[in-house]
Motif scaffolding. Structure first.
Motif, short mmCIF file in Angstrom:
data_model
loop_
_atom_site.label_atom_id
_atom_site.label_comp_id
_atom_site.label_asym_id
_atom_site.label_seq_id
_atom_site.Cartn_x
_atom_site.Cartn_y
_atom_site.Cartn_z
N MET A 71 55.72 20.97 49.75
CA MET A 71 56.19 21.00 48.21
C MET A 71 56.18 20.04 47.47
SD MET A 71 59.29 23.83 48.49
CE MET A 71 59.29 25.08 49.36
N VAL A 72 55.17 20.87 45.96
CA VAL A 72 55.09 19.34 45.03
C VAL A 72 56.16 19.84 43.84
CG1 VAL A 72 53.12 18.74 46.59
CG2 VAL A 72 52.92 19.83 44.96
N ALA A 73 55.89 21.30 44.10
CA ALA A 73 55.55 21.87 42.00
C ALA A 73 56.78 22.37 41.78
CB ALA A 73 54.67 21.85 41.58
N PHE A 74 57.34 23.03 41.57
CA PHE A 74 58.51 24.31 41.63
C PHE A 74 58.85 24.45 39.76
CE2 PHE A 74 62.71 25.54 40.42
CZ PHE A 74 63.01 26.60 41.30
N GLU A 75 58.53 26.13 38.90
CA GLU A 75 59.21 26.57 39.08
C GLU A 75 59.57 27.39 38.57
OE1 GLU A 75 58.16 26.11 33.86
OE2 GLU A 75 56.03 25.94 35.33
N CYS A 76 60.36 28.18 37.78
CA CYS A 76 61.25 29.79 38.26
C CYS A 76 60.86 30.19 36.77
CB CYS A 76 62.47 29.59 38.90
SG CYS A 76 63.71 29.24 37.84
N LEU A 77 61.43 31.90 37.60
CA LEU A 77 60.96 32.93 36.29
C LEU A 77 62.48 33.91 36.62
CD1 LEU A 77 58.82 35.01 34.14
CD2 LEU A 77 58.25 34.85 36.46
N SER A 78 62.41 34.05 35.26
CA SER A 78 63.24 35.56 34.82
C SER A 78 62.96 36.44 34.13
CB SER A 78 64.49 34.93 35.22
OG SER A 78 65.68 35.82 34.55
N PHE A 79 63.52 38.05 34.15
CA PHE A 79 63.40 38.57 33.07
C PHE A 79 64.73 39.26 32.38
CE2 PHE A 79 59.53 39.19 35.14
CZ PHE A 79 58.46 38.59 34.33
N ILE A 80 64.63 38.55 31.38
CA ILE A 80 66.26 39.48 30.65
C ILE A 80 65.87 40.09 29.19
CG2 ILE A 80 66.82 37.40 30.96
CD1 ILE A 80 66.55 35.87 27.93
N ASP A 81 67.11 39.80 28.71
CA ASP A 81 66.56 40.96 27.39
C ASP A 81 66.54 42.80 28.09
OD1 ASP A 81 67.51 39.19 26.07
OD2 ASP A 81 65.40 38.80 24.98
N ASP A 82 66.92 43.12 28.73
CA ASP A 82 66.28 43.81 28.90
C ASP A 82 64.42 44.28 29.60
OD1 ASP A 82 68.68 45.97 28.86
OD2 ASP A 82 68.59 46.45 26.43
#
Length: 332
Positions: A71-82
């Protein structure tokens, strides 16, 4: 190699007769150790990710780039505001892999996830770099939605505790999940407390929707309210995320409403009391505020009252929130 169900991209990179296998895939709770190992020298030892990763994965999806299964790079994603806003955060890149375009590959995968989500109308991200923010805002479809100052203080729990008795905080109370939902459901209250249309929690700019409370209200969140004791109306709100980082306690405090020096002292006292419950001696304390709401000198004076001193270890002092209405760019 992890299960192929989470594999999103595979490619071959050859340079100077060396061939690398590059993959992008999803990660989860079971990948904690490998994700945290990607970068351990983040934010001067004040990295929140080791403490918050497992909680974040309840409503975020993590993505990584691997090179030859490392593993050399990480990022995360979320969906907010309904579900209408994508929030992209927590980028980490392993030392020695800079300049190879790996974060661009990672973001291409994340961008594709956003584009394929029929409910997503926009995306947002935050940063503390004025240079990068101005460069981003030069792009036509991006706009500034958050501009908040912050100050950084350090202290020791043992030095703070004796000072906590010096302020009467009877008007300050903890707000629970239902309190927050009720507050964010009232346009009268939100117009007064959050005139810019956002509540920031852990560097995430949420729109003023009751449904967002379930995204940010967790064991690391501590929210206080104070106001008119007769009417019960809340005049001031302070929202904090506190955790133990590698260098000690990290505590990010956001303040909203009609704060005076007296009410700020009352809120800070209770937040520092919360800090004293952590199993660590060093306190790294950020105060985020809207310019013009409370003077920086008043904030510093109040923090000093409890034995907390301003520090120049953090070289930036502004949070920028940038929002776009189309698919995110790979380069920002």
């Amino acid at each position: 190699m992890k299960e192929t169900a989470n594999l999103l991209y595979i490619g071959i990179y050859t340079k100077m007769s060396v061939t690398d296998v590059i993959e992008c895939r999803k990660v989860g709770l079971e990948d904690y150790d490998e994700v945290i190992d990607i970068r351990t020298d983040v934010f001067g030892g004040r990295d929140y990710l080791p403490a918050l990763y497992k909680t974040m994965m309840a409503n975020h999806t993590g993505y990584v780039v691997t090179v030859n299964q490392i593993m050399v790079a990480f990022e995360c994603l979320s969906f907010i505001d309904d579900g209408e806003t994508a929030i992209i955060r927590s980028l980490r890149l392993r030392k020695g892999y800079e300049g190879r375009g790996l974060t661009y590959r990672l973001r291409d995968v994340i961008n594709d996830v956003i584009v394929r989500n029929p409910r997503a109308k926009r995306y947002v991200y935050t940063m503390d770099s004025k240079t990068i923010a101005e460069k981003n805002l030069a792009v036509g479809n991006l706009k500034l939605v958050v501009h908040r100052k912050f100050l950084f203080y350090q202290g020791k729990v043992s030095a703070v505790i004796p000072n906590l008795r010096m302020v009467d905080s009877t008007t300050c109370r903890i707000l629970n999940r239902d309190d927050l939902k009720k507050l964010l459901s009232s346009k009268v209250d939100t117009d007064r407390l959050f005139p810019n249309g956002r509540i920031i929690v852990d560097w995430v700019p949420y729109r003023l929707l009751a449904s967002n409370v379930d995204h940010f209200f967790n064991d690391f969140c501590h929210i206080l309210g104070s106001g008119d004791g007769n009417s019960g109306r809340i005049e001031c709100v302070s929202v904090a995320i506190g955790c133990i980082a590698p260098s000690g306690i990290r505590y990010d405090l956001e303040i909203y409403g009609n704060f005076t020096e007296e009410s700020f002292l009352a809120h800070v006292r209770e937040h520092l009391r919360k800090c004293s419950t952590f199993d660590s001696e060093t306190i790294n304390f950020f105060v985020h505020y809207e310019p013009g709401i409370l003077d920086a000198d008043v904030i510093t004076k109040s923090m000093q009252h409890f034995g907390m001193n301003w520090s120049d270890l953090v070289q930036t002092d502004t949070m920028y929130g940038i929002e776009g209405s189309s698919a995110p760019m790979s380069k920002y």
